[in-house]
Design an enzyme around this catalytic site. Structure first.
Site, PDB file in Angstrom:
ATOM      1  N   LYS A 147       1.333  -0.994   0.193  1.00 51.44           N
ATOM      2  CA  LYS A 147      -0.266  -0.124   0.292  1.00 51.44           C
ATOM      3  C   LYS A 147       1.079   1.399   0.025  1.00 51.44           C
ATOM      4  O   LYS A 147       0.502   2.152  -0.762  1.00 51.44           O
ATOM      5  CB  LYS A 147      -1.260  -0.088   1.284  1.00 51.44           C
ATOM      6  CG  LYS A 147      -1.794   0.733   1.021  1.00 51.44           C
ATOM      7  CD  LYS A 147      -1.464   1.621   2.655  1.00 51.44           C
ATOM      8  CE  LYS A 147      -2.065   3.226   2.107  1.00 51.44           C
ATOM      9  NZ  LYS A 147      -1.927   4.457   3.498  1.00 51.44           N
ATOM     10  N   ASP A 203      -6.345   1.170   0.934  1.00 48.45           N
ATOM     11  CA  ASP A 203      -6.552   1.706   2.138  1.00 48.45           C
ATOM     12  C   ASP A 203      -7.861   1.343   2.747  1.00 48.45           C
ATOM     13  O   ASP A 203      -8.382   0.231   1.585  1.00 48.45           O
ATOM     14  CB  ASP A 203      -6.205   3.802   1.818  1.00 48.45           C
ATOM     15  CG  ASP A 203      -7.270   3.989   1.295  1.00 48.45           C
ATOM     16  OD1 ASP A 203      -8.266   3.008   0.466  1.00 48.45           O
ATOM     17  OD2 ASP A 203      -7.127   4.957   1.469  1.00 48.45           O
TER      18      ASP A 203
END
Length: 219
Positions: free
Chosen positions: A147, A179
């Site tokens: 991420k 996220d």
């Protein structure tokens, strides 16, 4: 995630041009925050780039919304023009898992110092974003779809657009930053890869459209 939601998202994205998406991205509060920050760094593009990439790599488990966090980042580093100011900033605005983040800061600083020695290094990364992604993931010993790694690529692109006034676009194949908002749409990687393939829009640019219109897609 149902086929109905997938079709809804695909239809909306398919109606957009890349110019439309750039317009959305340049109205992203995070983009606007970086634009304000850059007004203090016009004579030092290398330091500006390093600060942006490091902050993106540290953007996880935030105690506040991402939009607000990048506002605080801009305010802090407008006054404190040094990478060494990150520990103070983290203790005040990104204090969850602080010890882990301080260790990650040191590793991130080492990585950006190796990648960005001169402005030519910034331009090289702009011209070969895949190469930049590979090197960043290697230096941080993380997967290329992690991420914060892909989020750093996104924010690097924002920074370069601001510095050079170019409509820089990422290549396809770079994953979307997963996220909580994006995960609530789908945690299935094949969902996102299929969306990129069928809309012809690089996933990293799909991110801002969905992230900023989250309420539209979450149900």
């Amino acid at each position: 995630m149902s086929n109905k939601i997938y079709s809804k998202i695909k239809k909306s994205l398919s109606s957009m041009t890349i110019e439309d998406i750039i317009h959305v991205e340049e109205n992203d509060p995070q983009f606007k925050a970086l634009k304000r920050l850059y007004s203090h760094y016009k004579t030092n593009k290398v330091l500006f780039t390093k600060l942006v990439v490091i902050n993106a790599l540290l953007s996880y488990q935030l105690p506040i919304k991402g939009e607000k966090y990048w506002e605080f980042f801009t305010k802090h580093f407008s006054r404190n023009k040094s990478i060494d100011s990150f520990p103070v900033f983290l203790k005040k605005h990104n204090y969850r898992l602080l010890n882990a983040k301080l260790k990650r800061f040191k590793k991130s600083r080492e990585a950006v110092n190796k990648i960005f020695k001169t402005e030519e290094d910034i331009k090289d990364a702009m011209n070969n974003i895949d190469k930049f992604l590979n090197r960043l993931s290697h230096l941080l010993n993380q997967k290329k779809d992690a991420k914060t790694i892909v989020f750093a690529i996104k924010m690097f692109i924002y920074a370069c657009r601001i510095m050079y006034n170019e409509k820089l676009i990422a290549p396809k194949g770079i994953f979307i930053p997963m996220d909580s908002r994006i995960k609530s749409i789908s945690e299935d990687k094949s969902f996102w890869k299929k969306l990129e393939e069928e809309t012809k829009i690089p996933l990293i640019h799909i991110d801002a459209v969905l992230w900023l219109s989250y309420e539209k897609w979450k149900n």
